[in-house]
Design a protein around this motif. Structure first.
Motif, short mmCIF file in Angstrom:
data_model
loop_
_atom_site.label_atom_id
_atom_site.label_comp_id
_atom_site.label_asym_id
_atom_site.label_seq_id
_atom_site.Cartn_x
_atom_site.Cartn_y
_atom_site.Cartn_z
N GLU A 53 -17.03 28.14 49.71
CA GLU A 53 -16.82 28.87 51.18
C GLU A 53 -15.53 28.79 51.90
O GLU A 53 -15.16 30.03 52.34
CB GLU A 53 -18.12 28.12 52.23
CG GLU A 53 -19.51 28.53 51.68
CD GLU A 53 -19.70 30.16 51.70
OE1 GLU A 53 -19.51 30.48 52.90
OE2 GLU A 53 -20.31 30.62 50.86
N GLU A 54 -14.93 27.83 51.95
CA GLU A 54 -13.57 27.91 52.62
C GLU A 54 -12.63 28.52 51.85
O GLU A 54 -11.91 29.31 52.45
CB GLU A 54 -13.01 26.27 52.30
CG GLU A 54 -13.41 25.33 53.51
CD GLU A 54 -12.99 24.00 53.38
OE1 GLU A 54 -11.94 23.91 53.70
OE2 GLU A 54 -13.79 23.25 52.57
N ALA A 55 -12.64 28.64 50.55
CA ALA A 55 -11.71 29.28 49.73
C ALA A 55 -12.09 30.79 50.03
O ALA A 55 -10.91 31.76 50.12
CB ALA A 55 -11.88 29.09 48.03
N TYR A 56 -13.16 31.39 49.98
CA TYR A 56 -13.74 32.67 50.12
C TYR A 56 -13.06 33.09 51.40
O TYR A 56 -12.50 34.16 51.61
CB TYR A 56 -15.02 32.81 49.98
CG TYR A 56 -15.71 32.70 48.77
CD1 TYR A 56 -15.00 33.24 47.55
CD2 TYR A 56 -16.83 32.37 48.57
CE1 TYR A 56 -15.43 33.16 46.38
CE2 TYR A 56 -17.46 32.01 47.11
CZ TYR A 56 -16.79 32.69 46.13
OH TYR A 56 -17.15 32.16 45.06
N ASP A 57 -13.43 32.29 52.66
CA ASP A 57 -12.92 32.50 54.05
C ASP A 57 -11.39 32.79 53.93
O ASP A 57 -10.82 33.48 54.64
CB ASP A 57 -13.30 31.54 54.97
CG ASP A 57 -14.79 31.84 55.35
OD1 ASP A 57 -15.40 32.66 54.93
OD2 ASP A 57 -15.53 30.70 55.71
N TYR A 58 -10.86 32.00 53.38
CA TYR A 58 -9.14 32.07 53.44
C TYR A 58 -8.61 33.25 52.67
O TYR A 58 -7.73 33.88 53.37
CB TYR A 58 -8.72 30.71 52.73
CG TYR A 58 -7.22 30.55 52.59
CD1 TYR A 58 -6.54 29.80 53.50
CD2 TYR A 58 -6.42 31.11 51.37
CE1 TYR A 58 -5.20 29.56 53.29
CE2 TYR A 58 -5.13 30.78 51.20
CZ TYR A 58 -4.26 30.07 52.34
OH TYR A 58 -3.15 30.20 52.34
N ILE A 59 -9.25 33.62 51.37
CA ILE A 59 -8.91 34.96 50.93
C ILE A 59 -9.22 35.98 51.85
O ILE A 59 -8.29 36.78 51.84
CB ILE A 59 -9.78 34.84 49.65
CG1 ILE A 59 -9.10 33.64 48.62
CG2 ILE A 59 -9.47 36.36 48.93
CD1 ILE A 59 -10.04 33.35 47.51
N VAL A 60 -10.39 35.99 52.43
CA VAL A 60 -10.73 37.34 53.10
C VAL A 60 -9.90 37.37 54.48
O VAL A 60 -9.49 38.44 54.59
CB VAL A 60 -12.34 37.18 53.44
CG1 VAL A 60 -12.63 38.35 54.54
CG2 VAL A 60 -13.15 37.29 52.21
#
Lengths: 185, 775
Positions: B128-135
């Motif tokens: 979740e953290e990784a996705y948020d960071y990417i987006v």
């Protein structure tokens, strides 16, 4: 049931030294990582080797599964033995690591397996034979340099190959009667 | 450029990727996707012994295998006896693949960089953290530059690459760059310019085969390598290479040709075949265009002339030409890879194709054969059209093309000086692409996604790649291991290996096409996901960001939601695979059980020789003389250009493959490193030259080129020409996450000059001169 005489016939003129056999063997038989630990190998035996006259040649090999095996004769504990169907095996429990067999073997086919604390070598994948499967090195080889089968069966592919081609064995002068048979080039 | 034009080209671009006409399958809750691969296996006990057919991914061949699994652990990867494309084999790499999931160097959790780029300080984060960071980063960049194409996508082939390209389409960028221009783009271009397609070689049925610029014993391609070896006693194999590679073991003759002169040899062979009337007159008459012009053109290229160029005796060239013609149509000039030779490579490949064509060795047993495929169903997806999408940065007129051409190719007539002529829209040209990013022309590219590729080690001139990464504001790499490119990234996503996931069905096109897919052999280890799952999850995350969609229309967005979000992302790969083969009854079950599906196991010849067939060329014929090239200001017939020789003290640096290594990706596997026979690579240098220079085996030497230098062990050998040096690719690595090869041996990416073949955009990897100095 007639007795089997397991053998491998090789046409090493097809060998490209891709090492599929050596890696497959390590995987199948849990041979430890490290160049001093091996059940089979591929040697380069290039004849003409001065630029630009180069002819590279490769020779895959392994325990010759001798009919007259010096390793078995010298083993003081009978750890090295021959099965009914002529495969030379090592009983790891009986092995005392005296290495007589390593000295006696003219083919340098044995190594010390430190993980199981015993001498180890090619078994023709004996555990596979029981399931009707062929040795891993034979099965995986891209051009099928090795052919495995029963020399006592005249209809087997190995018997036909031996009949059809001129063949040779390694170090015949040792009188070991290898069951690794090479088709001459 | 008008917005409208951008939109049009965008549509076309989208058309190339996977799409969705969804069968109404179960609309699964998104969270369920996390365990797509494993969910089906639940019924089976983890315990006990099982044999699972699937498909290898350790190189590009995709060989079928049957994995032996003991109590949930892979014990052995065995060949699939029904997989005839690979002639039922598994090579060393395929065998060693059994250890890939258990590699201690594997990426196990998503990582976000906390130190400086390349410092190696990471924070383990949740998905979740990784996705948020990417987006967050992507939305920020796209809005900052008002340009979706500011985000670039670099990838290499694989069964899940289409999902990576889907992600590029969701983000709305045109800037995807793939591997072909580091490999065989010039080869495809050259053969296609003659036949309208890039063919396969029917090695199994050929009598006379010439391989130049390919090392099939070590760069294994199925079934070609195996057929060459199997046919060894009955087929004549001619091998042309400055190095005596392991392929010489299969060769009847080896010619250590002077590098850069292969085209002279082919032209002289064509000269002999035409002059002595050895060509196939009926075939030439019926199927080809421009023979008279060719005949006139090759008059100048005599074997006596070619002898001086190639250092192959004229008598041998006569022999080669006559033998080639004699055995036709069972003759092949092998369309091998390692095509990124020289800056005029397309002309060379054209000549090779022409040689086969005039001998009628086309679409008949033992010749070159157009590939066949197994048609599969696919989804049609409508991605939105965005106002902020711009054309590729490496397309059209490129003002700095001269910067990436060798001196002699800048001014030659017949070579374009303004653009890469036949750039593939999805593939791009790596050299030009990077150059454009570094120069920021015509616009800045500040975000980068990388999947499965490792540009730092794959693209010539490593310093430039590092500079390109340095100027990025955001880099995300998706891989199974900490590649050098991952090492310099901001966020690293761990992918499930090919042994742990479902992959869609792919048709392996060739003389006999065969369809394969992947099913999980074991359950995923660690906190990893497939590219498919990553794409799906990111797609939904992007949807939550209202500020990401303001440059597209409501209708487009609705269409996208219907086709992509509801259909593609909600159907597990397994269901898609089932849909792909649904027109063949029983095919999916066969794939599950036997690991392979095919319509026939026999080659079909002659479909292009039927009356009324049109080749995909301007004239509809086999173009010995290329009409399109003429129109574009290129040479319509292959013209030989003499290449610069190394100056005294210099050597030409050549690249090449090794049987244990797939590009730069398997060197860190300890079983393969052991099979390779050393812990590091070594520079091949002719033994007599080395003796004169006082260099002995094992001495450390400095190899220096105009762009970089490397220290490496010397390997004096008779197996190489005196004017050439070589070391194997993939060592001297920068990532500490590759523990067996970090800073071990030498990197070739560091020293190869980034020259380019200007027609195909292919990197020209044999144009680098180096000096060797004992240290």
């Amino acid at each position: 049931m007639s007795k089997k005489k397991w053998a491998i016939v090789l046409d090493d003129s097809k060998c490209i030294d891709c090492k599929a056999c050596t890696v497959a063997c390590k995987m199948e038989n849990h041979v430890p990582l490290g160049m001093y630990f091996y059940r089979n190998w591929v040697a380069e035996r290039t004849k003409e080797s001065e630029f630009p006259m180069i002819k590279r040649m490769f020779r895959p090999s392994q325990c010759q599964q001798c009919e007259n095996p010096p390793c078995v004769h010298v083993c003081p504990t009978r750890a090295s033995y021959q099965t009914e169907d002529g495969v030379v095996l090592v009983d790891h429990e009986k092995c005392i690591l005296c290495k007589y067999c390593m000295t006696a073997c003219p083919y340098d086919a044995r190594y010390v397996n430190e993980e199981i604390e015993a001498i180890d070598k090619c078994t023709f994948c004996y555990h596979r034979l029981a399931e009707g499967r062929i040795p891993a090195c034979v099965e995986t080889c891209p051009p099928k340099v090795r052919v495995f089968g029963d020399l006592n069966d005249p209809d087997s592919e190995v018997s036909k190959l031996v009949k059809m081609h001129d063949t040779e064995v390694l170090k015949p002068e040792k009188g070991t009667k290898p069951k690794l048979i090479y088709i001459k080039r | 450029m008008s917005l409208l034009k951008t939109k049009v080209s965008r549509r076309k671009f989208l058309g190339l990727t996977s799409g969705a006409l969804a069968s109404t399958l179960v609309m699964s809750n998104f969270g369920v996707l996390k365990k797509v691969g494993a969910s089906e296996e639940k019924g089976n006990s983890k315990y006990g012994r099982k044999f699972v057919p699937s498909t290898c991914a350790i190189c590009v061949n995709k060989c079928g295998f049957i994995a032996e699994v003991d109590n949930g652990v892979i014990r052995k990867i065995n060949p699939n006896p029904k997989f005839f494309k690979s002639r039922a084999m598994i090579c060393a790499r395929g065998n060693a693949g059994a250890k890939v999931p258990y590699d201690p160097d594997r990426l196990k959790k998503p990582l976000i960089r906390v130190g400086k780029r390349g410092e190696g300080k990471w924070k383990e984060v949740s998905w979740e953290e990784a996705y948020d960071y990417i987006v967050d980063n992507v939305v920020k960049l796209v809005r900052k530059y008002k340009n979706r194409s500011t985000i670039a996508f670099a990838s290499t082939e694989g069964f899940q690459e289409e999902y990576f390209i889907d992600l590029a389409n969701i983000i709305g960028t045109t800037n995807t760059v793939r591997h072909p221009t580091l490999c065989l783009a010039s080869n495809i271009q050259g053969y296609s310019s003659v036949f309208g397609t890039f063919p396969d070689a029917d090695i199994a049925n050929a009598e006379f085969v010439i391989i130049a610029g390919s090392n099939r014993a070590e760069a294994i391609v199925t079934p070609d390598t195996i057929d060459m070896a199997k046919n060894h006693r009955k087929q004549t194999l001619i091998y042309i290479d400055p190095r005596a590679t392991k392929t010489t073991a299969l060769a009847d003759k080896w010619y250590p040709i002077k590098p850069g002169t292969d085209l002279a040899l082919v032209l002289a062979m064509i000269h002999v075949i035409i002059k002595e009337n050895l060509y196939d007159k009926e075939f030439v008459e019926k199927y080809t265009y421009g023979f008279d012009k060719l005949a006139e053109h090759v008059k100048q290229y005599t074997p006596e002339w070619a002898e001086k160029e190639t250092e192959i005796p004229a008598s041998e060239i006569y022999w080669l030409a006559r033998e080639f013609a004699k055995h036709a149509p069972r003759s092949i000039w092998y369309p091998g890879r390692r095509s990124s030779f020289y800056a005029n490579d397309v002309y060379y490949r054209r000549a090779c194709a022409i040689l086969n064509a005039i001998c009628g060795a086309w679409d008949r047993p033992g010749g070159l054969i157009p590939k066949s495929k197994i048609p599969l169903r696919k989804y049609e997806i409508e991605f939105p059209i965005f106002d902020w999408t711009r054309d590729r940065i490496d397309a059209g007129k490129v003002p700095f093309l001269g910067d990436v051409l060798p001196e002699e190719d800048k001014t030659d007539a017949g070579l374009p000086t303004d653009s890469c002529q036949y750039l593939s829209e999805k593939d791009g040209s790596w050299i030009l692409f990077r150059e454009a990013i570094l120069k920021g022309v015509p616009y800045p590219v500040k975000g980068l996604f990388v999947y499965k590729q490792n540009p730092v080690e794959s693209v010539p001139n490593r310093k430039k790649t590092l500079q390109m990464l340095e100027q990025m504001e955001f880099i995300c790499t998706i891989d199974v291991a900490m590649s050098d490119t991952a090492w310099y990234s901001d966020v690293v996503l761990p992918e499930s290996t090919y042994l742990e996931r479902w992959d869609p069905v792919h048709s392996l096109n060739g003389v006999v096409p065969i369809a394969v897919m992947r099913q999980p052999v074991i359950e995923p280890l660690f906190d990893t996901k497939s590219m498919f799952e990553i794409m799906c999850n990111l797609a939904h995350k992007f949807m939550e960001r209202k500020d990401f969609w303001e440059d597209t229309s409501e209708e487009d967005l609705e269409m996208f939601k219907e086709t992509c979000l509801k259909r593609l992302t909600k159907n597990p790969v397994k269901d898609f695979a089932k849909y792909q083969v649904s027109k063949y009854p029983g095919a999916f079950e066969q794939l599950l059980k036997e690991g392979v599906f095919y319509l026939s196991d026999k080659p079909k010849y002659g479909k292009t020789l039927k009356d009324g067939f049109r080749f995909k060329t301007r004239t509809g014929k086999i173009e010995l003389y290329n009409v399109k090239y003429e129109e574009k200001g290129l040479h319509p017939l292959p013209v030989y250009t003499r290449h610069t020789d190394p100056k005294p003290g210099q050597f030409r640096f050549v690249v090449g493959r090794h049987g244990q290594f797939t590009h730069a990706s398997t060197q860190n596997n300890p079983w393969l490193l052991e099979a390779y026979g050393d812990k590091e690579n070594a520079v091949w240098i002719n033994a007599k030259v080395a003796a004169k220079m006082g260099i002995k085996a094992g001495d450390k030497v400095k190899v220096k080129s105009p762009v970089g230098e490397q220290i490496v062990k010397a390997l004096p050998t008779e197996y190489i020409r005196p004017d050439v040096v070589f070391y194997v690719h993939g060592f001297g690595r920068l990532s500490k996450g590759l523990s067996n090869i970090y800073r071990v041996g030498a990197s070739d990416a560091e020293i190869i000059v980034d020259y380019m073949e200007s027609i195909s955009g292919n990197a020209a990897m044999h144009e680098t001169f180096v000096t060797i100095e004992k240290i």
